[in-house]
Design an enzyme around this catalytic site. Structure first.
Site, PDB file in Angstrom:
ATOM      1  N   SER A 237       0.785  -1.240   0.000  1.00  0.00           N
ATOM      2  CA  SER A 237       0.000   0.000   0.000  1.00  0.00           C
ATOM      3  C   SER A 237       0.819   1.294   0.000  1.00  0.00           C
ATOM      4  O   SER A 237       0.255   2.371  -0.134  1.00  0.00           O
ATOM      5  CB  SER A 237      -0.956   0.024   1.195  1.00  0.00           C
ATOM      6  OG  SER A 237      -0.252   0.047   2.413  1.00  0.00           O
TER       7      SER A 237
ATOM      8  N   LYS B  68      -5.983   4.576   8.388  1.00  0.00           N
ATOM      9  CA  LYS B  68      -4.870   5.372   7.849  1.00  0.00           C
ATOM     10  C   LYS B  68      -5.182   6.868   7.849  1.00  0.00           C
ATOM     11  O   LYS B  68      -4.296   7.686   8.103  1.00  0.00           O
ATOM     12  CB  LYS B  68      -4.522   4.881   6.444  1.00  0.00           C
ATOM     13  CG  LYS B  68      -3.952   3.467   6.452  1.00  0.00           C
ATOM     14  CD  LYS B  68      -3.557   2.989   5.070  1.00  0.00           C
ATOM     15  CE  LYS B  68      -2.910   1.613   5.166  1.00  0.00           C
ATOM     16  NZ  LYS B  68      -2.418   1.123   3.869  1.00  0.00           N
TER      17      LYS B  68
END
Length: 362
Positions: free
Chosen positions: A255, A300
């Site tokens: 990611s 996140k």
């Protein structure tokens, strides 16, 4: 003892028993929470995250932070109280244990997979960044893996560069299988390869390989049909005109690809991509600069905002989930490619917040 007192005592004992049970009884859940965020333009562990040599680089200010998710370990078993607390917590997410740790994979296998994904994300970030800057990137077909017990074991090795099969020049990984399956099981097939060590040395010394070997293998029969196989997985490797190293330990998964690519572009071009702003983000990236979705985007965004981020580059396919609970003061910017991200960073530099493609729940 008065009945009321007895009732209260019984209730208290029952409550204590339930609390004890909640602490002692494990439940099949795991927890995700905001993890560390690291500025790809800065240092981590005392050394620069991005290390480029053999090419002119430029100072880069501001933040281009990659973000992570912290998860409970594969062997950790939450108790009922912890699970309830996690469900009630705004910043954490409780999921079935099997979501993070499938029963058909061991912890070692999962660790290996996430490590390989992280390595591949770095490679793709380098390729995408250099292609964005019109810097030539070399491509070659290599042995990606060798199956244990197969005809190729001990004869071919991961990293060997496949130049030809049966005299036919190989330009794409798929061509290897096509040449091998032209044979019947038991027939011989010839590989012309540059050994992995020689290929690595040649790349490091910026020269052409001096050693090529011809390896002849006897094909075997595939376990699921009658195809001829030799037991390798072919893949693509890249060669770069200068050295790019990404130094970041204790991180796995794919990611961070987008943020690594942006950091590389920033280091190789004059000026600051961020205009001094604190930009964070996430997203996988492929060799062509296409940005893909990731897991745990809600964690996140929370982690990024808590560190001071004002803008968060969000993969298009994660936008709806992220927009449902956007941390106050954080602008979610929708991106679908490296080019998209660079265009949005230009708008951020100019202060054109209204012109940014923002995430919505729809």
């Amino acid at each position: 003892m008065p009945r009321r007192t007895a009732t209260m005592l019984a209730s208290l004992l029952m409550l204590i028993a339930l609390l004890c049970a909640g602490v002692l009884i494990p439940v099949p859940y795991a927890e995700m929470s905001p993890g560390p965020t690291v500025n790809t333009l800065g240092e981590h562990g005392g050394e620069p995250v991005l290390q480029i040599s053999g090419r002119t680089t430029y100072p880069a200010g501001g933040h281009l932070n990659m973000t992570t998710v912290r998860v409970t370990g594969s062997q950790y078993r939450m108790n009922l109280v912890e699970a309830l607390y996690g469900w009630l917590s705004h910043d954490n997410l409780v999921v079935p244990h099997s979501t993070l740790y499938p029963d058909d994979k061991s912890p070692d296998q999962l660790n290996q997979e996430t490590a390989e994904e992280f390595t591949q994300s770095q490679e793709s970030a380098k390729v995408a960044a250099l292609k964005q800057l019109d810097i030539p990137v070399g491509t070659r077909v290599v042995v990606a893996s060798v199956v244990k017990g197969s005809p190729a074991e001990g004869a071919l090795h991961a990293g060997d560069v496949i130049k030809a099969v049966d005299g036919v020049t190989i330009k794409e990984p798929g061509e290897v299988a096509r040449q091998v399956t032209r044979h019947k099981p038991g027939e011989k097939v010839a590989f012309r390869v540059v050994p992995a060590k020689e290929a690595a040395a040649a790349e490091k010394e910026k020269r052409e390989p001096k050693v090529e070997d011809t390896v002849t293998l006897t094909t075997s029969k595939a376990s699921d049909d009658s195809r001829a196989i030799v037991g390798i997985q072919a893949g693509t490797d890249h060669t770069f005109p200068f050295t790019i190293n990404i130094k970041l330990a204790d991180v796995g998964g794919p990611s961070a690809g987008l943020m690594f690519a942006l950091g590389i572009v920033d280091k190789l071009t004059p000026g600051d991509l961020t205009g001094g702003q604190f930009v964070a983000g996430t997203g996988t990236i492929d060799d062509k600069g296409k940005v893909g979705p990731i897991g745990g985007v809600e964690m996140k965004t929370v982690g990024a905002r808590s560190k001071g981020a004002r803008y968060f580059l969000t993969p298009k396919d994660n936008c709806a989930a992220a927009a449902k609970d956007t941390p106050a003061g954080l602008t979610l910017v929708k991106v679908d490619s490296l080019a998209d991200a660079l265009t949005s960073l230009e708008k951020i530099r100019k202060g054109d917040r209204a012109g940014l493609p923002q995430c919505t729940t729809g």
